[in-house]
Design an enzyme around this catalytic site. Structure first.
Site, mmCIF file in Angstrom:
data_model
loop_
_atom_site.group_PDB
_atom_site.id
_atom_site.type_symbol
_atom_site.label_atom_id
_atom_site.label_comp_id
_atom_site.label_asym_id
_atom_site.label_seq_id
_atom_site.Cartn_x
_atom_site.Cartn_y
_atom_site.Cartn_z
ATOM 1 N N HIS A 1 0.891 -1.388 0.253
ATOM 2 C CA HIS A 1 -0.078 0.112 -0.162
ATOM 3 C C HIS A 1 0.833 1.304 0.077
ATOM 4 O O HIS A 1 1.990 1.192 0.504
ATOM 5 C CB HIS A 1 -0.885 -0.067 1.359
ATOM 6 C CG HIS A 1 -1.918 1.169 1.366
ATOM 7 N ND1 HIS A 1 -1.703 2.316 1.886
ATOM 8 C CD2 HIS A 1 -3.317 1.059 1.349
ATOM 9 C CE1 HIS A 1 -2.643 3.111 1.950
ATOM 10 N NE2 HIS A 1 -3.707 2.188 1.778
ATOM 11 N N ASP B 1 3.256 -4.309 8.001
ATOM 12 C CA ASP B 1 2.122 -3.586 7.811
ATOM 13 C C ASP B 1 0.673 -4.569 7.961
ATOM 14 O O ASP B 1 0.459 -5.253 7.170
ATOM 15 C CB ASP B 1 1.949 -2.802 6.552
ATOM 16 C CG ASP B 1 0.824 -2.209 6.199
ATOM 17 O OD1 ASP B 1 -0.238 -2.120 7.249
ATOM 18 O OD2 ASP B 1 0.665 -1.641 5.261
ATOM 19 N N GLN C 1 -4.350 -5.085 7.096
ATOM 20 C CA GLN C 1 -5.282 -6.002 6.437
ATOM 21 C C GLN C 1 -5.454 -7.190 7.453
ATOM 22 O O GLN C 1 -6.393 -8.092 7.001
ATOM 23 C CB GLN C 1 -5.153 -6.036 4.936
ATOM 24 C CG GLN C 1 -5.432 -4.838 4.153
ATOM 25 C CD GLN C 1 -6.736 -4.329 4.216
ATOM 26 O OE1 GLN C 1 -7.685 -5.017 4.472
ATOM 27 N NE2 GLN C 1 -7.085 -3.063 3.956
ATOM 28 N N LYS D 1 -10.011 -0.696 10.606
ATOM 29 C CA LYS D 1 -10.257 -1.756 9.807
ATOM 30 C C LYS D 1 -10.502 -3.196 10.689
ATOM 31 O O LYS D 1 -10.645 -4.052 10.137
ATOM 32 C CB LYS D 1 -8.751 -1.854 8.971
ATOM 33 C CG LYS D 1 -9.004 -0.848 8.030
ATOM 34 C CD LYS D 1 -7.634 -0.965 7.036
ATOM 35 C CE LYS D 1 -7.188 0.187 6.145
ATOM 36 N NZ LYS D 1 -7.803 0.598 5.225
ATOM 37 N N CYS E 1 -4.785 2.483 -3.448
ATOM 38 C CA CYS E 1 -3.472 3.055 -2.926
ATOM 39 C C CYS E 1 -2.544 2.196 -3.212
ATOM 40 O O CYS E 1 -1.430 2.022 -2.218
ATOM 41 C CB CYS E 1 -3.576 3.299 -1.391
ATOM 42 S SG CYS E 1 -4.804 4.493 -1.090
HETATM 43 N N1 PMP Z 1 -1.748 -0.549 4.885
HETATM 44 C C1 PMP Z 1 -2.648 -1.393 4.145
HETATM 45 C C2 PMP Z 1 -2.309 -2.781 3.951
HETATM 46 C C3 PMP Z 1 -3.917 -0.637 4.042
HETATM 47 O O1 PMP Z 1 -4.868 -1.408 3.641
HETATM 48 C C4 PMP Z 1 -4.206 0.745 4.582
HETATM 49 C C5 PMP Z 1 -5.564 1.088 4.619
HETATM 50 N N2 PMP Z 1 -6.165 0.859 3.313
HETATM 51 C C6 PMP Z 1 -3.040 1.299 5.191
HETATM 52 C C7 PMP Z 1 -1.879 0.605 5.225
HETATM 53 C C8 PMP Z 1 -3.373 2.695 5.742
HETATM 54 O O2 PMP Z 1 -4.128 2.707 6.832
HETATM 55 P P1 PMP Z 1 -4.638 4.083 7.295
HETATM 56 O O3 PMP Z 1 -5.246 4.830 6.171
HETATM 57 O O4 PMP Z 1 -5.774 3.560 8.383
HETATM 58 O O5 PMP Z 1 -3.543 4.766 7.778
#
Ligand code: PMP
Length: 405
Positions: free
Chosen positions: A122, A198, A201, A224, A361
């Site tokens: 991401h 990270d 998910q 999430k 993203c």
């Molecule tokens: N890493 C992953 C794999 C994500 O799915 C997301 C959110 N889509 C993020 C990082 C960033 O999370 P946040 O926008 O809640 O900071």
């Protein structure tokens, strides 16, 4: 502790809404999950009975708020099997957690050092490292994982004496594959690199044991995993947190200040400048409690079963390309060549089905897949088989209608 998605749905008031004249079918859980009543109650209760600033005041309400706040840290630490409460740092979310580490380790990155990420990241786990590399003259390297999340053993040479940091996703938000985390972490540890996972998910689905994973840092967002937005976690091992330079300075994170010097506070406060997101912390702890009261294995199997159902229903349709794995995931990411994903998204929305169309993203991953966007259905514990079926039916209907244009 029997698990039944239909019963569990009753815990989530928003799911009884209608959307565009249809029952809401919420399949955008990888973007954010809905919140159970227990979390909503915790937020309401906090403001009704405990609201005060934490750690500062010497009065009844402040003591109560501080006790709830620190108890929440204990609950979250337990939830991820962190050995100590002080290893849990509150942040705004996964993005802020990663930025905190990328800034905090800047002092030890030299020109020609290497920062290694994977091709499935991401942007939140890419741009902070890329910018760190720009600032320091280090080299950002990308470990090529296949879109199935596989790596070839010869890619081990990406881990070498210059690798200072290895940051990788636990599960891809865009296509739902799991990375070979343990193997990769072992390779990174063999060259003494800092390791960051990270887990944005992963936390809602898998039981996370940071002690077992043995990574230096593990990050995730509350929203999430059925908790509030604006709250997240940076877990770190003691030595890893100890060496981070604070990204923000100010109140709370100090012990003593003169005009000429500052003595910083101990962990975790040293990395938590300013008034924290107190109700977010309390809501997140309520989400952990909610999840822990469920049969997590049954929940995971259910979510995987729903994605598997969609995969199996669509896999033989030659008009559809599926990028997600056949099993062991709660995400189905697909495209229909010749029809824009936004058009499919629009049709599904008109029928009350919320999914996500876009690049998620993850521009470099989209480029690897050879598409500019995908349509992603992502499942949570409260989704039902009839919702999965409805998604397939309405998607096929959309393809019939939009394909004729
Ligand atoms: N890493 C992953 C794999 C994500 O799915 C997301 C959110 N889509 C993020 C990082 C960033 O999370 P946040 O926008 O809640 O900071």
């Amino acid at each position: 502790m029997a698990f039944n998605a239909n019963t569990l749905r009753d815990d989530f008031p928003i799911l009884s809404l209608e959307a565009n004249g249809h029952p809401l079918t919420y399949l955008d859980n990888a973007a954010t999950t809905q919140k159970p009543q227990a979390v909503l109650n915790a937020l309401m209760d906090y403001y009704t009975r405990s609201n005060a600033n934490v750690h500062r005041g010497a009065h009844f309400l402040s003591d109560r708020a501080t006790a709830h706040f620190e108890h929440a840290r204990e609950q979250v630490a337990r939830f991820i099997h962190a050995p100590q409460n002080s290893h849990v740092i509150w942040t705004k979310g996964a993005t802020e957690s990663i930025n905190l580490v990328a800034h905090g380790l800047e002092w030890c990155i030299k020109p020609d050092d290497e920062i290694l990420i994977t091709s499935l990241e991401h942007h939140a786990n890419l741009v902070p490292w890329q910018q760190l590399a720009f600032r320091t003259g280090a080299r950002l390297r990308v470990l090529p994982l296949t879109s199935k999340g596989e790596w070839e053993p010869e890619y081990r040479h990406y881990f070498n004496a210059k690798t200072r940091i290895f940051a990788c996703t636990h599960i891809s938000n865009a296509i739902g594959v799991k990375t070979p985390l343990k193997e990769m972490l072992a390779a990174a540890q063999s060259v003494n690199a800092f390791t960051l996972v990270d887990g944005a998910q992963a936390v809602a689905h898998h039981v996370i044991d940071v002690a077992d994973l043995d990574c230096d840092f593990y990050v995730f967002s509350g929203h999430k995993m059925y908790g509030p937005t604006g709250i997240g976690v940076l877990y770190g091992k003691q030595h890893a947190l100890d060496v981070l330079t604070p990204m923000q300075t100010g109140g709370e994170m100090v012990r003593h200040v003169t005009h000429n010097s500052t003595e910083f506070n101990i962990l975790p406060y040293r990395l938590e400048a300013g008034t924290p997101h107190i109700e977010g912390v309390i809501g997140l702890a309520a989400a952990c409690k909610y999840l822990s009261s469920q049969d997590r294995q049954a929940m995971l199997e259910w979510e995987h079963k729903l994605a598997r159902y969609v995969y199996d229903e669509l896999k033989f349709d030659t008009r559809i390309e599926i990028y997600s794995p056949a099993s062991d995931t709660s995400i189905v990411s697909l495209s229909v060549p010749g029809i824009h994903t936004l058009d499919l998204n629009g049709y599904l929305d008109s029928q009350g089905i919320a999914v996500r169309a876009g690049s998620h993203c993850a521009h470099p991953l989209m480029a690897q897949l050879g598409v500019s966007s995908t349509l992603r259905a992502s499942f949570a514990c409260y989704n039902t088989l009839s919702e999965a079926r409805r998604f397939c039916d309405v998607l096929l209907e959309a393809i019939e209608i939009l394909g004729d244009d």
